[in-house]
Design a protein around this motif. Structure first.
Motif, PDB file in Angstrom:
ATOM      1  N   UNK A  48       0.935  -1.191  -0.012  1.00  0.00           N
ATOM      2  CA  UNK A  48       0.177   0.153  -0.023  1.00  0.00           C
ATOM      3  C   UNK A  48       0.706   1.109  -0.062  1.00  0.00           C
ATOM      4  N   UNK A  49       0.629   2.175  -0.868  1.00  0.00           N
ATOM      5  CA  UNK A  49       1.404   3.255  -0.941  1.00  0.00           C
ATOM      6  C   UNK A  49       0.410   4.585  -1.152  1.00  0.00           C
ATOM      7  N   UNK A  50       1.419   5.839  -0.693  1.00  0.00           N
ATOM      8  CA  UNK A  50       0.644   7.041  -0.695  1.00  0.00           C
ATOM      9  C   UNK A  50       1.292   7.865  -1.601  1.00  0.00           C
ATOM     10  N   UNK A  51       0.609   8.365  -2.504  1.00  0.00           N
ATOM     11  CA  UNK A  51       1.172   9.339  -3.584  1.00  0.00           C
ATOM     12  C   UNK A  51       1.595  10.609  -2.961  1.00  0.00           C
ATOM     13  N   UNK A  52       2.748  11.166  -3.283  1.00  0.00           N
ATOM     14  CA  UNK A  52       3.164  12.341  -2.648  1.00  0.00           C
ATOM     15  C   UNK A  52       3.547  13.402  -3.438  1.00  0.00           C
ATOM     16  N   UNK A  53       3.836  13.143  -4.838  1.00  0.00           N
ATOM     17  CA  UNK A  53       4.024  14.213  -5.951  1.00  0.00           C
ATOM     18  C   UNK A  53       3.643  13.396  -7.221  1.00  0.00           C
ATOM     19  N   UNK A  54       3.024  14.361  -8.203  1.00  0.00           N
ATOM     20  CA  UNK A  54       2.745  13.874  -9.329  1.00  0.00           C
ATOM     21  C   UNK A  54       3.121  14.694 -10.315  1.00  0.00           C
TER      22      UNK A  54
END
Length: 457
Positions: A48-54
């Motif tokens: 499970x990951x959390x997006x920090x920059x797109x």
């Protein structure tokens, strides 16, 4: 979904499977073909990951929960691994690191160089891939009134205080901790690069593996170094193999470590080490490979690829202090070394004398200018060896090499991407890449060194 939209947004929490790794050791997962890069994730793992920059074409995420671990995952032995920017791969088994580095070289040769069918050998690794670095360059500062010394946190100028480093030689660790203590005892302030205040900017230590000699370099903002004599005495008493104490003065606002002025405070201006049968004098600012055991492995491979019989003329186009040149001179008729840094050529000449080698000649200058001049004098090399910096070879140098038409080119590289680019250029101008040998000069990090053999078609 419009052209501007991406399949993920900042703060999204996602379940992903990692399918690859980048050159800096990040795991790669794809959401509808959109790559997400995640630190300390390994291929084959689910998490499970959390997006920090797109960004437009890719994004970055943070590892939240690891759901399925790779069999190659190991517990990093370093307590500050997650904060320090020095190593990237301590969480990957050493066998896994060697496979990853071979794959990295293969992938980049195919993608950038169009060389998918070139033989890339398994990576040559170390029996003991720890404590191998013979040189530490450690920034010094202050945090909460205390002296700190360590490596910078990744992508920052925040020093992570380091009690010890598992890839440094033990003596380097000992020196850094000792200098921290002595700086506190003698009222020497750590440097602040924001305000340009303080005295001690870096501690640089060099340890010679074969001779056990030790050099300590104190890089200061100005000539003033409080309690200089007491400091040197304390270093001598605590370090029985200490051979040299040097002060380097760097008054500039810069992230370059060394300044122009160097003064020996005690002992010799050089320490001596050997690689194979060749002895080297190493000064405070000499370039010398940080992993001498693997340097021998790498240079033996370069020597093997050069196929010298004693009748050949060889050009070493980025000769530095003569490390590869002197290896080659043992088996060649004549070696010509060229290097743009005058101090390095001075060291190369000294090292040739030190080893009683008289068939190596060294010249200061840009190789792409010197080589046509050599050719005009009638010099015809059988072999050209290059060991360029990370940016690879200047195109004018590659052109000069192909004009000289050596039978073989041996390309030593510390960056697979620029190696692939340069091999493509040489392939288009009459050379064939026969094989590439990755060598693990920097275990626990994402870096890989290569030696490539090209032959004239």
């Amino acid at each position: 979904m419009s052209k501007r939209e991406t399949p993920v947004k900042k703060n999204d929490v996602l379940n992903v499977t990692f399918e690859d790794m980048t050159h800096d050791g990040s795991g790669v997962a794809k959401i509808n073909g959109f790559p997400l890069f995640v630190k300390r994730a390994l291929p084959g793992e689910t998490a499970e990951v959390k997006v920090i920059n797109v960004k437009k074409n890719y994004g970055f995420a943070r590892l939240m929960t690891l759901k399925q671990e790779s069999e190659a995952r190991v517990e990093p032995p370093c307590p500050i691994f997650k904060r320090c920017g020095g190593c990237q791969l301590q969480h990957l088994s050493y066998e896994g690191q060697l496979v990853y580095k071979q794959k990295q070289v293969k992938d980049v040769l195919e993608r950038i160089g169009g060389l998918g069918d070139v033989l890339v050998h398994p990576t040559l690794g170390m029996e003991e891939p720890w404590r191998y670095r013979n040189k530490a360059q450690v920034p010094v500062g202050e945090q909460n009134g205390e002296i700190v010394a360590g490596f910078y946190a990744e992508r920052s100028h925040q020093i992570v205080d380091m009690p010890n480093c598992v890839i440094q030689h033990e003596d380097n660790d000992k020196v850094v901790q000792l200098v921290k203590k002595l700086a506190k005892d003698y009222g020497i302030r750590g440097y602040d690069d924001h305000t340009h205040k303080g005295t001690l900017r870096h501690v640089v230590t060099r340890h010679a593996k074969q001779t056990d000699q030790l050099m300590v370099v104190l890089v200061t903002k100005g000539k003033e170094l409080p309690n200089k004599k007491n400091l040197v005495t304390a270093l001598k008493e605590a370090l029985p193999n200490l051979t040299s104490v040097v002060q380097n003065i760097n008054p500039k606002r810069t992230n370059v470590i060394f300044g122009d002025k160097t003064e020996v405070l005690w002992g010799e201006d050089v320490i001596y080490d050997t690689i194979g049968d060749i002895k080297f004098a190493i000064s405070a600012r000499s370039f010398y490979q940080v992993n001498p055991m693997q340097t021998k492995v790498l240079y033996n491979k370069a020597l093997e690829y050069a196929q010298l019989t004693g009748r050949e003329t060889v050009i070493d186009a980025y000769c530095g202090i003569g490390t590869i040149s002197l290896f080659l001179a043992q088996k060649a008729k004549q070696v010509y070394g060229v290097e743009i840094v005058p101090e390095a050529i001075s060291d190369a000449k000294q090292n040739a004398k030190l080893n009683h080698i008289d068939n190596a000649e060294f010249v200061v200058g840009e190789a792409e200018r010197i080589m046509p001049w050599w050719q005009a004098q009638g010099l015809k090399p059988d072999v050209i060896v290059v060991d360029p910096p990370r940016k690879g070879c200047d195109e004018a140098l590659l052109e000069a090499m192909t004009v000289m038409k050596p039978t073989r080119i041996v390309y030593v590289s510390c960056n697979p991407a620029t190696l692939a680019r340069d091999l493509k250029f040489l392939e288009q101008r009459g050379y064939t890449t026969q094989e590439v040998q990755p060598v693990d000069m920097f275990p626990q990090t994402g870096h890989v060194e290569c030696c490539a053999l090209l032959v004239k078609k």
